[in-house]
Enzyme design. Sequence first.
Site, short mmCIF file in Angstrom:
data_model
loop_
_atom_site.label_atom_id
_atom_site.label_comp_id
_atom_site.label_asym_id
_atom_site.label_seq_id
_atom_site.Cartn_x
_atom_site.Cartn_y
_atom_site.Cartn_z
N VAL A 37 -57.26 49.72 -5.15
CA VAL A 37 -57.08 49.09 -6.46
C VAL A 37 -55.67 48.51 -6.48
CG1 VAL A 37 -58.74 50.46 -7.76
CG2 VAL A 37 -56.42 51.32 -7.46
N SER A 38 -55.50 47.40 -7.19
CA SER A 38 -54.23 46.68 -7.15
C SER A 38 -53.14 47.35 -7.96
CB SER A 38 -54.42 45.24 -7.65
OG SER A 38 -55.33 44.56 -6.82
N THR A 39 -53.49 48.03 -9.06
CA THR A 39 -52.49 48.67 -9.90
C THR A 39 -52.94 50.08 -10.25
OG1 THR A 39 -53.48 47.96 -11.99
CG2 THR A 39 -51.95 46.42 -10.94
N GLN B 157 -55.82 50.23 -12.87
CA GLN B 157 -57.19 49.91 -12.52
C GLN B 157 -57.97 51.17 -12.12
OE1 GLN B 157 -56.81 46.85 -9.48
NE2 GLN B 157 -57.48 45.31 -10.95
#
Length: 202
Positions: free
Chosen positions: A12-14, A17
């Site tokens: 996941v990017s952050t 998320q």
Amino acid sequence: MEKQKIYGYMRVSTREQKEDRQRIALLDSGVPPKQIYMDKQSGKDFDRPQYRRLLRKLDEQSVLFVKSIDRLGRNYSDLNEQWRIITREKGADIVVLDMPILDTRRERNLLGTLISDIVLALLSYVAENERSNIRQRQAEGIAAAKIRGVRFGRPPVMLPENFAETCEEWKAKRLTLKQAAEICNLPKSTFFDKARDFKEMR
């Protein structure tokens, strides 16, 4: 015959998320919970701790499951290089759940490998090209908005009616910075900055 080793990878990017959909898809595909590796960071490169740990474990008896190709990586050249390392150097299989044609277990021969490589290269190129187009459209939109007079960033702080008078009192040292800021209902740093700008404008 050595037992097949099944792994899963999520990204996941952050930190905000959620990875629930990826985890459910991997578990439904038979990946043991303890064999799932996850990174919480951008997919712009492969310098990720959990991915590196996973890569060291892969061998010819391994199958790696990912939900979608962009969870593995987003950079076109790096993604193709990692695909080559996993399938050629490590000899492991890759299964992309959202893209059944990207399943190197289907045909363990030259044609099957060639098809997977071509499809991967095409998908990677299209994805990266679309990201470049999005960035270009965003830049063009911002430029056009600036021409129309749209301001970006925080809106300017509205000064109270008593600001000029209070500012003069503060400059004359009849008020402390804290007192002046409280009278104007402003943070001390904001009052100081606005008072300095106000002085320069007069």
